[in-house]
Design a protein around this motif. Structure first.
Motif, PDB file in Angstrom:
ATOM      1  N   ARG A 277      -4.525   1.929   3.890  1.00 20.02           N
ATOM      2  CA  ARG A 277      -3.634   1.280   2.921  1.00 20.02           C
ATOM      3  C   ARG A 277      -2.206   1.809   3.056  1.00 20.02           C
ATOM      4  NH1 ARG A 277      -1.781  -3.021   0.821  1.00 20.02           N
ATOM      5  NH2 ARG A 277      -0.891  -2.804  -1.264  1.00 20.02           N
ATOM      6  N   THR A 278      -2.078   3.103   3.258  1.00 24.38           N
ATOM      7  CA  THR A 278      -0.748   3.691   3.455  1.00 24.38           C
ATOM      8  C   THR A 278      -0.119   3.156   4.731  1.00 24.38           C
ATOM      9  OG1 THR A 278      -1.372   5.710   2.282  1.00 24.38           O
ATOM     10  CG2 THR A 278       0.510   5.853   3.761  1.00 24.38           C
ATOM     11  N   ALA A 279      -0.901   3.051   5.796  1.00 26.35           N
ATOM     12  CA  ALA A 279      -0.398   2.518   7.054  1.00 26.35           C
ATOM     13  C   ALA A 279       0.096   1.083   6.881  1.00 26.35           C
ATOM     14  CB  ALA A 279      -1.478   2.581   8.124  1.00 26.35           C
ATOM     15  N   GLU A 280      -0.626   0.281   6.113  1.00 25.27           N
ATOM     16  CA  GLU A 280      -0.193  -1.095   5.843  1.00 25.27           C
ATOM     17  C   GLU A 280       1.146  -1.113   5.126  1.00 25.27           C
ATOM     18  OE1 GLU A 280      -3.221  -3.022   3.602  1.00 25.27           O
ATOM     19  OE2 GLU A 280      -4.592  -3.263   5.310  1.00 25.27           O
ATOM     20  N   GLN A 281       1.296  -0.247   4.135  1.00 20.62           N
ATOM     21  CA  GLN A 281       2.543  -0.194   3.367  1.00 20.62           C
ATOM     22  C   GLN A 281       3.714   0.226   4.239  1.00 20.62           C
ATOM     23  OE1 GLN A 281       1.309   2.541   0.304  1.00 20.62           O
ATOM     24  NE2 GLN A 281       0.447   0.937  -1.000  1.00 20.62           N
ATOM     25  N   VAL A 282       3.506   1.216   5.101  1.00 23.92           N
ATOM     26  CA  VAL A 282       4.575   1.678   5.987  1.00 23.92           C
ATOM     27  C   VAL A 282       4.945   0.586   6.987  1.00 23.92           C
ATOM     28  CG1 VAL A 282       5.161   3.333   7.803  1.00 23.92           C
ATOM     29  CG2 VAL A 282       4.027   4.117   5.724  1.00 23.92           C
ATOM     30  N   ALA A 283       3.934  -0.076   7.534  1.00 25.78           N
ATOM     31  CA  ALA A 283       4.196  -1.165   8.486  1.00 25.78           C
ATOM     32  C   ALA A 283       5.003  -2.273   7.836  1.00 25.78           C
ATOM     33  CB  ALA A 283       2.882  -1.703   9.033  1.00 25.78           C
ATOM     34  N   ALA A 284       4.693  -2.590   6.593  1.00 27.98           N
ATOM     35  CA  ALA A 284       5.439  -3.629   5.875  1.00 27.98           C
ATOM     36  C   ALA A 284       6.865  -3.170   5.598  1.00 27.98           C
ATOM     37  CB  ALA A 284       4.726  -3.974   4.574  1.00 27.98           C
ATOM     38  N   ARG A 285       7.002  -1.922   5.185  1.00 27.47           N
ATOM     39  CA  ARG A 285       8.332  -1.410   4.847  1.00 27.47           C
ATOM     40  C   ARG A 285       9.246  -1.368   6.076  1.00 27.47           C
ATOM     41  NH1 ARG A 285       7.129   3.554   2.903  1.00 27.47           N
ATOM     42  NH2 ARG A 285       7.986   4.754   4.627  1.00 27.47           N
ATOM     43  N   LEU A 286       8.687  -1.013   7.228  1.00 28.87           N
ATOM     44  CA  LEU A 286       9.479  -0.922   8.446  1.00 28.87           C
ATOM     45  C   LEU A 286       9.561  -2.252   9.194  1.00 28.87           C
ATOM     46  CD1 LEU A 286       8.297   2.537   9.841  1.00 28.87           C
ATOM     47  CD2 LEU A 286      10.366   2.017   8.531  1.00 28.87           C
TER      48      LEU A 286
END
Length: 393
Positions: A277-286
């Motif tokens: 879930r954290t990886a998804e959020q970072v991918a979206a943010r970047l």
């Protein structure tokens, strides 16, 4: 008045016939090589791209190159850049410029007529070295040659002012420091730490580009650790922390030990906690691509024991398997020179043995496939026997 400090070594790219034709078209007194090609040649590094600065305005560049039979594309004509299409590699030709106004994210520029004026708007002293295309004499106004000598990355003029002009220069500083630096410039370090919050105003795409470029370098771990300590990394990647830094160090060590090429996405995954879930959020943010996001999330779903290498690659894909293995400190050599095979049994063969098309066919296929993988991907004949054992003819 410019200072001629040294000469560029005569290496392969300086003798290119197509570059000589470009210089002849623009006039040898109207063009100079600048930036990375000059810097990297002096350091003895391979030169990938050649950039040129010119006194001519863009439309004149296009006309002169056209007269010489050189195709030119106005790739950034609003900012003075024209790309010359050459057999040995394209060259960006940019008109001398000076900043009219800046807001930390973009600059309004005007064309200039003095070489030094163009150099003054560049970021680091080692990037503001110009070379005469004929004599190879180097023009250095800000001590870039001396900084190269001691491997120091130093802003031109006041570091804080240069960062206020373009906030991305904070991340560029760390990337250049990781690539070229050994001697730290205290003014640059303090300025980056003080102005780190300004990074929040940049586009996510620009931040991601610089972050991934930094992580792709041979071993950026010491620099990334300093970014964390200075409060810069928490602005752009707050998920990292000391645990992430330790994981990055372990990964770069493992890559080196096993002879695996650096990979920016894998290293980004190391900096993040093992939480999809954290990886998804970072991918979206970047604003990462769908493929990058998938790979980052797959790496985040890792377990302490990744399992057998080839089975992992068959299940996840080669890159994803290598990510998981290296992050766990496991051996990737079973994947060297190995092509992921195709499962040789098709659903039609199940149906031909009396199983009605539908979920039951898929379930039986998966069952046989699991046995095939567990046996190490045997040949089609053995796969057929596995089918016979499950569904006798």
């Amino acid at each position: 008045m410019s200072t001629v400090a040294s000469k560029l070594p005569a290496v392969a790219w300086t003798a290119r016939d197509d570059l000589a034709a470009l210089v002849a078209a623009l006039g040898p007194d109207k063009v100079r090589w600048v930036g990375g090609a000059v810097r990297d040649t002096l350091l003895g590094h391979p030169v990938a791209d050649v950039d040129a600065a010119t006194l001519h305005e863009p439309q004149t560049v296009i006309e002169l190159l056209g007269q010489a039979g050189i195709r030119a594309i106005p790739t950034g004509i609003d900012h003075g850049t024209v790309t010359a299409i050459l057999p040995g590699g394209n060259v960006e030709v940019t008109t001398l410029r000076h900043d009219v106004s800046t807001d930390g994210r973009r600059a309004t520029v005007a064309f200039a007529t003095e070489w030094r004026e163009d150099a003054e708007r560049r970021d680091f002293t080692i990037n503001a070295l110009y070379a005469d295309p004929v004599t190879l004499e180097i023009f250095d106004w800000f001590g870039g040659l001396a900084d190269l000598e001691v491997h120091r990355v130093r802003f031109i003029g006041d570091a804080r002012q240069r960062i206020r002009e373009d906030h991305l220069r904070i991340l560029r500083y760390y990337r250049f420091q990781a690539r070229f630096g050994s001697a730290l410039d205290e003014e640059a370090e303090e300025a980056c730490a003080e102005l780190a919050p300004t990074l929040k105003g940049l586009s996510r795409e620009r931040v991601a580009m610089e972050l991934l470029n930094l992580l792709s370098l041979p071993d950026p771990s010491a620099t990334v650790e300093r970014m964390e300590a200075r409060g810069v990394l928490p602005v752009v990647l707050p998920e990292a922390g000391e645990r992430g830094i330790a994981a990055l160090k372990a990964l770069t060590t493992e890559e080196s030990r096993q002879g695996v090429a650096p990979d920016a996405l894998r290293r980004l995954a190391a900096l993040l906690p093992a939480e999809p879930r954290t990886a998804e959020q970072v991918a979206a943010r970047l604003r990462l691509s769908a493929a990058q996001k998938k790979r980052l999330v797959t790496a985040a779903a890792r377990e302490a024991e990744p399992g057998e290498a080839r089975a992992l690659a068959y299940s996840l894909g080669r890159d994803e398997a290598i990510d998981r293995l290296l992050l766990a400190g496991a051996d990737v050599s079973p994947l060297t020179g190995w092509d992921i095979p195709r499962f040789p049994i098709k659903g039609g063969e199940i149906v031909a043995r009396g199983i009605s098309a539908g979920p039951e066919v898929a379930r039986i296929l998966r069952e046989i496939e699991r046995r095939w993988v567990a046996e190490g991907f045997p040949n089609p004949e053995r796969a057929g026997k596995l089918l016979d054992e499950r569904l006798p003819r």
